[in-house]
Design a protein around this motif. Structure first.
Motif, PDB file in Angstrom:
ATOM      1  N   ALA A  56       0.801  -1.240  -0.037  1.00 33.23           N
ATOM      2  CA  ALA A  56      -0.062   0.023   0.167  1.00 33.23           C
ATOM      3  C   ALA A  56       0.814   1.024  -0.041  1.00 33.23           C
ATOM      4  CB  ALA A  56      -0.904   0.104   1.299  1.00 33.23           C
ATOM      5  N   ALA A  57       0.280   2.223  -0.478  1.00 34.24           N
ATOM      6  CA  ALA A  57       0.986   3.659  -0.373  1.00 34.24           C
ATOM      7  C   ALA A  57      -0.270   4.655  -0.557  1.00 34.24           C
ATOM      8  CB  ALA A  57       1.664   4.008  -1.849  1.00 34.24           C
ATOM      9  N   GLY A  58       0.124   5.921   0.292  1.00 38.47           N
ATOM     10  CA  GLY A  58      -1.057   6.844   0.250  1.00 38.47           C
ATOM     11  C   GLY A  58      -0.316   8.280   1.047  1.00 38.47           C
ATOM     12  N   ILE A  59      -1.361   8.837   1.724  1.00 31.36           N
ATOM     13  CA  ILE A  59      -0.859   9.938   2.396  1.00 31.36           C
ATOM     14  C   ILE A  59      -1.354   9.683   4.075  1.00 31.36           C
ATOM     15  CG2 ILE A  59      -0.936  11.366   0.459  1.00 31.36           C
ATOM     16  CD1 ILE A  59      -3.871  12.539   1.353  1.00 31.36           C
ATOM     17  N   GLY A  60      -0.583  10.494   4.791  1.00 30.20           N
ATOM     18  CA  GLY A  60      -0.977  10.455   6.203  1.00 30.20           C
ATOM     19  C   GLY A  60      -1.085  11.900   6.836  1.00 30.20           C
ATOM     20  N   TYR A  61      -1.819  12.009   8.066  1.00 31.36           N
ATOM     21  CA  TYR A  61      -2.029  13.249   8.580  1.00 31.36           C
ATOM     22  C   TYR A  61      -1.968  13.083  10.075  1.00 31.36           C
ATOM     23  CZ  TYR A  61      -4.012  17.912   9.838  1.00 31.36           C
ATOM     24  OH  TYR A  61      -4.076  19.056  10.188  1.00 31.36           O
ATOM     25  N   ASP A  62      -1.320  13.755  10.674  1.00 26.90           N
ATOM     26  CA  ASP A  62      -1.013  14.198  11.925  1.00 26.90           C
ATOM     27  C   ASP A  62      -2.103  14.927  12.807  1.00 26.90           C
ATOM     28  OD1 ASP A  62       1.371  12.399  12.121  1.00 26.90           O
ATOM     29  OD2 ASP A  62       2.496  13.972  11.637  1.00 26.90           O
ATOM     30  N   PHE A  63      -3.068  14.317  13.412  1.00 26.93           N
ATOM     31  CA  PHE A  63      -4.240  15.159  14.002  1.00 26.93           C
ATOM     32  C   PHE A  63      -3.450  15.585  15.412  1.00 26.93           C
ATOM     33  CE2 PHE A  63      -6.453  12.026  11.403  1.00 26.93           C
ATOM     34  CZ  PHE A  63      -7.381  12.970  10.884  1.00 26.93           C
ATOM     35  N   VAL A  64      -2.529  14.853  15.861  1.00 28.91           N
ATOM     36  CA  VAL A  64      -2.054  15.319  17.194  1.00 28.91           C
ATOM     37  C   VAL A  64      -0.573  15.041  16.937  1.00 28.91           C
ATOM     38  CG1 VAL A  64      -1.748  15.086  19.638  1.00 28.91           C
ATOM     39  CG2 VAL A  64      -3.940  15.035  18.655  1.00 28.91           C
ATOM     40  N   LYS A  65       0.401  15.979  17.071  1.00 24.75           N
ATOM     41  CA  LYS A  65       1.842  15.717  16.971  1.00 24.75           C
ATOM     42  C   LYS A  65       2.498  16.469  18.028  1.00 24.75           C
ATOM     43  CE  LYS A  65       5.522  15.575  13.502  1.00 24.75           C
ATOM     44  NZ  LYS A  65       5.932  15.799  12.199  1.00 24.75           N
ATOM     45  N   GLN A  66       2.879  15.691  19.086  1.00 25.14           N
ATOM     46  CA  GLN A  66       3.424  16.184  20.330  1.00 25.14           C
ATOM     47  C   GLN A  66       4.482  15.384  20.760  1.00 25.14           C
ATOM     48  OE1 GLN A  66       0.286  17.033  23.209  1.00 25.14           O
ATOM     49  NE2 GLN A  66      -0.979  18.412  22.017  1.00 25.14           N
ATOM     50  N   PRO A  67       5.341  15.770  21.638  1.00 19.32           N
ATOM     51  CA  PRO A  67       6.537  15.039  21.923  1.00 19.32           C
ATOM     52  C   PRO A  67       5.914  13.767  22.948  1.00 19.32           C
ATOM     53  CG  PRO A  67       7.190  17.165  22.531  1.00 19.32           C
ATOM     54  CD  PRO A  67       5.711  17.090  22.030  1.00 19.32           C
ATOM     55  N   LYS A  68       4.973  13.834  23.479  1.00 16.39           N
ATOM     56  CA  LYS A  68       4.450  12.628  24.102  1.00 16.39           C
ATOM     57  C   LYS A  68       3.249  12.068  23.792  1.00 16.39           C
ATOM     58  CE  LYS A  68       7.059  13.219  28.401  1.00 16.39           C
ATOM     59  NZ  LYS A  68       7.041  13.463  29.835  1.00 16.39           N
ATOM     60  N   ILE A  73       1.047  11.366  20.027  1.00 16.36           N
ATOM     61  CA  ILE A  73       0.780  11.001  18.618  1.00 16.36           C
ATOM     62  C   ILE A  73      -0.506  10.541  18.259  1.00 16.36           C
ATOM     63  CG2 ILE A  73       1.886  10.323  16.392  1.00 16.36           C
ATOM     64  CD1 ILE A  73       4.627  10.428  17.921  1.00 16.36           C
ATOM     65  N   PHE A  74      -1.339  10.799  17.238  1.00 16.74           N
ATOM     66  CA  PHE A  74      -2.505  10.429  16.600  1.00 16.74           C
ATOM     67  C   PHE A  74      -2.288  10.716  15.008  1.00 16.74           C
ATOM     68  CE2 PHE A  74      -6.948  10.376  15.465  1.00 16.74           C
ATOM     69  CZ  PHE A  74      -7.282   9.257  15.788  1.00 16.74           C
ATOM     70  N   THR A  75      -2.265   9.584  14.203  1.00 14.23           N
ATOM     71  CA  THR A  75      -2.031   9.841  12.733  1.00 14.23           C
ATOM     72  C   THR A  75      -2.981   8.866  12.286  1.00 14.23           C
ATOM     73  OG1 THR A  75       0.239  10.024  12.969  1.00 14.23           O
ATOM     74  CG2 THR A  75      -0.477   9.461  11.131  1.00 14.23           C
ATOM     75  N   GLY A  76      -3.629   9.461  10.981  1.00 18.83           N
ATOM     76  CA  GLY A  76      -4.425   8.874  10.126  1.00 18.83           C
ATOM     77  C   GLY A  76      -3.753   8.882   8.959  1.00 18.83           C
ATOM     78  N   HIS A 127      -1.950   5.573  17.042  1.00 22.24           N
ATOM     79  CA  HIS A 127      -1.837   6.328  18.289  1.00 22.24           C
ATOM     80  C   HIS A 127      -1.009   5.878  19.316  1.00 22.24           C
ATOM     81  CE1 HIS A 127      -3.838   7.141  22.380  1.00 22.24           C
ATOM     82  NE2 HIS A 127      -3.861   8.507  21.699  1.00 22.24           N
ATOM     83  N   GLU A 128      -0.206   6.994  19.935  1.00 21.11           N
ATOM     84  CA  GLU A 128       0.689   6.442  20.920  1.00 21.11           C
ATOM     85  C   GLU A 128       0.637   7.761  22.211  1.00 21.11           C
ATOM     86  OE1 GLU A 128       5.722   6.302  21.603  1.00 21.11           O
ATOM     87  OE2 GLU A 128       4.608   5.574  19.999  1.00 21.11           O
ATOM     88  N   TYR A 129       0.513   7.320  23.170  1.00 26.23           N
ATOM     89  CA  TYR A 129       0.554   8.234  24.278  1.00 26.23           C
ATOM     90  C   TYR A 129       1.530   7.820  25.538  1.00 26.23           C
ATOM     91  CZ  TYR A 129      -1.142  11.693  27.614  1.00 26.23           C
ATOM     92  OH  TYR A 129      -1.140  12.606  28.586  1.00 26.23           O
ATOM     93  N   GLN A 130       2.507   8.815  25.799  1.00 26.00           N
ATOM     94  CA  GLN A 130       3.512   8.559  26.733  1.00 26.00           C
ATOM     95  C   GLN A 130       2.979   8.970  27.911  1.00 26.00           C
ATOM     96  OE1 GLN A 130       6.626   7.091  26.638  1.00 26.00           O
ATOM     97  NE2 GLN A 130       7.080   6.719  24.420  1.00 26.00           N
ATOM     98  N   PHE A 131       2.916   8.290  29.125  1.00 26.42           N
ATOM     99  CA  PHE A 131       2.781   8.613  30.314  1.00 26.42           C
ATOM    100  C   PHE A 131       3.923   8.977  30.809  1.00 26.42           C
ATOM    101  CE2 PHE A 131      -0.970   5.960  29.219  1.00 26.42           C
ATOM    102  CZ  PHE A 131      -1.852   6.842  29.565  1.00 26.42           C
ATOM    103  N   SER A 145       5.455   5.085  31.587  1.00 26.95           N
ATOM    104  CA  SER A 145       4.932   4.131  30.669  1.00 26.95           C
ATOM    105  C   SER A 145       4.270   4.559  29.434  1.00 26.95           C
ATOM    106  CB  SER A 145       3.578   3.397  31.672  1.00 26.95           C
ATOM    107  OG  SER A 145       2.597   4.423  31.879  1.00 26.95           O
ATOM    108  N   LYS A 146       3.457   3.500  28.559  1.00 25.78           N
ATOM    109  CA  LYS A 146       2.984   3.941  27.438  1.00 25.78           C
ATOM    110  C   LYS A 146       1.914   3.422  26.794  1.00 25.78           C
ATOM    111  CE  LYS A 146       6.158   2.233  23.913  1.00 25.78           C
ATOM    112  NZ  LYS A 146       7.090   2.560  22.917  1.00 25.78           N
ATOM    113  N   LEU A 147       0.841   3.943  26.130  1.00 25.77           N
ATOM    114  CA  LEU A 147      -0.179   3.326  25.467  1.00 25.77           C
ATOM    115  C   LEU A 147       0.002   3.333  23.920  1.00 25.77           C
ATOM    116  CD1 LEU A 147      -3.073   1.977  25.853  1.00 25.77           C
ATOM    117  CD2 LEU A 147      -4.061   4.041  26.069  1.00 25.77           C
ATOM    118  N   VAL A 148      -0.183   2.279  23.177  1.00 29.61           N
ATOM    119  CA  VAL A 148      -0.082   2.272  21.869  1.00 29.61           C
ATOM    120  C   VAL A 148      -1.310   1.552  21.255  1.00 29.61           C
ATOM    121  CG1 VAL A 148       1.215   1.322  19.969  1.00 29.61           C
ATOM    122  CG2 VAL A 148       2.344   2.414  21.909  1.00 29.61           C
ATOM    123  N   ASN A 149      -1.925   2.159  20.036  1.00 31.04           N
ATOM    124  CA  ASN A 149      -3.156   1.509  19.325  1.00 31.04           C
ATOM    125  C   ASN A 149      -2.589   1.356  17.818  1.00 31.04           C
ATOM    126  OD1 ASN A 149      -4.934   1.175  21.670  1.00 31.04           O
ATOM    127  ND2 ASN A 149      -4.485   3.470  21.893  1.00 31.04           N
TER     128      ASN A 149
END
Length: 350
Positions: free
Chosen positions: A223-235, A237-240, A270-274, A277-281
């Motif tokens: 696959a190939a395409g485009i992505g967009y970072d709805f949230v892009k912070q150091p801790k 990230i939410f990308t579609g 989606h990744e969130y750094q506590f 710890s961290k949560l990844v989806n």
């Protein structure tokens, strides 16, 4: 022994010892009047990192700091681009850097970054490509009324800069229940993303493997395409993603039709750094153009906790999660959905 004379001497020695420790430490003074004692490891992106014996690493907003004093020289880069190495002192809201190449007076808010002499500017280090690796394993077993043994191993290598990310990954899962294989699955893939403009990116990915329990001799999704970072912070990230794909699935059972079709590629990361710890989806949805009811959906979510303090460049963690693999039109006598719950031991290094 004359206690009346020895007690004042002991107090004086104690005070001298405390004073000498303070003299060897760095000091960060805040607007609220607090004096934080420790060792300044770096200033970068508006944050002062102070290593302390009493609270570990502290992150202090640079905008809340009015004075800095260091015991050892630092390399200081100002917002104007001027760089000077030397000891830092502060008085009356002014900050002075004194070193072999001269002296410079400025303010704390004019400092863009600092690093140890002989080290690398954080801005330069962030642009340098470097590999990070992880290896994970989990094993389950049972004896008694029933016999069961399961093993999954996986690995990932990531080459990352602020502009792009290249990933290679692989995993193998084998489960045996009562002498019969209930899982025999392998996958390997590559994923490349390039942030060409702000939050926008383009990507390419390819994944292939087999799933013998599901009668899949070989599958591949390119696959190939485009992505967009709805949230892009150091801790956080939410990308579609949205793109085009080609999906192939070859079955050993002649009663099941092979899949060979172009389609869409939709994904979420989606990744969130506590604090520790961290949560990844991760979610990927690949429907076929010639039959939108024929699609594959894969999902993984996990929560990761450190279990040992990092030793050099190595760190151990425990990963708790769930993964789902859904095929809307599987082979004959094969369930559409596979769900796995896992507890994995993860080793990361660079």
């Amino acid at each position: 022994m004359n206690l009346s004379r020895s007690f004042p001497i002991a107090c004086a020695l104690l005070l001298a010892l405390v004073a000498s420790n303070f003299a060897r430490a760095d000091v960060v003074e805040t607007r609220s009047g607090a004096r934080l004692i420790g060792t300044i490891t770096k200033i970068d992106a508006g944050v002062i990192t102070l290593k302390t014996d009493y609270a570990g690493d502290l992150s202090v907003k640079q905008s809340e700091v009015v004075g800095i004093t260091t015991n050892a020289p630092l390399v200081v880069r100002l917002a104007s681009g001027t760089t000077l190495e030397g000891r830092v002192t502060s008085e009356g809201g002014a900050m002075k850097i004194a070193g072999p190449d001269g002296e410079l007076t400025t303010k704390v808010d004019k400092v863009a970054a600092t690093w140890s002499p002989g080290g690398t500017d954080p801005q330069v280090a962030a642009l340098q490509r470097h590999w990070t690796y992880e290896a994970a394993v989990d094993m389950t077993g049972k004896t008694g009324n029933t016999e069961q043994l399961g093993t999954q191993v996986s690995g990932r290598a990531v080459l990352k800069t602020p502009q792009d990310t290249l990933q290679f990954y692989t995993a193998y899962n084998r489960q045996v229940s009562e002498g019969v294989k209930s899982a025999d699955q392998f996958k390997a893939g590559v994923d490349y993303a390039n942030n060409f403009s702000g939050k926008r990116s383009w990507y390419m990915r390819d994944e292939g493997g087999f799933d013998r329990v599901k009668d899949v001799e070989l599958y591949n999704v390119a696959a190939a395409g485009i992505g967009y970072d709805f949230v892009k912070q150091p801790k956080h990230i939410f990308t579609g993603r949205i793109g085009l794909s080609y999906r192939y699935e070859g079955y050993s059972n002649p009663l099941t039709a092979n899949v060979s079709s172009a389609g869409l590629d939709l994904g979420i990361y989606h990744e969130y750094q506590f604090a520790n710890s961290k949560l990844v989806n991760r979610l990927a949805f690949v429907p076929s153009f010639n039959d939108f009811s024929n699609f594959r959906l894969t999902h993984e979510s996990y929560y990761e906790l450190p279990i040992l303090a990092p030793a050099g460049s190595h760190a151990w963690a425990l990963r708790l999660g769930v993964s789902n693999d859904y095929n809307s039109k599987p082979g004959v006598d094969v369930e559409k959905l596979d769900t796995m719950y896992f507890t994995r031991l993860v080793l990361s290094w660079q």
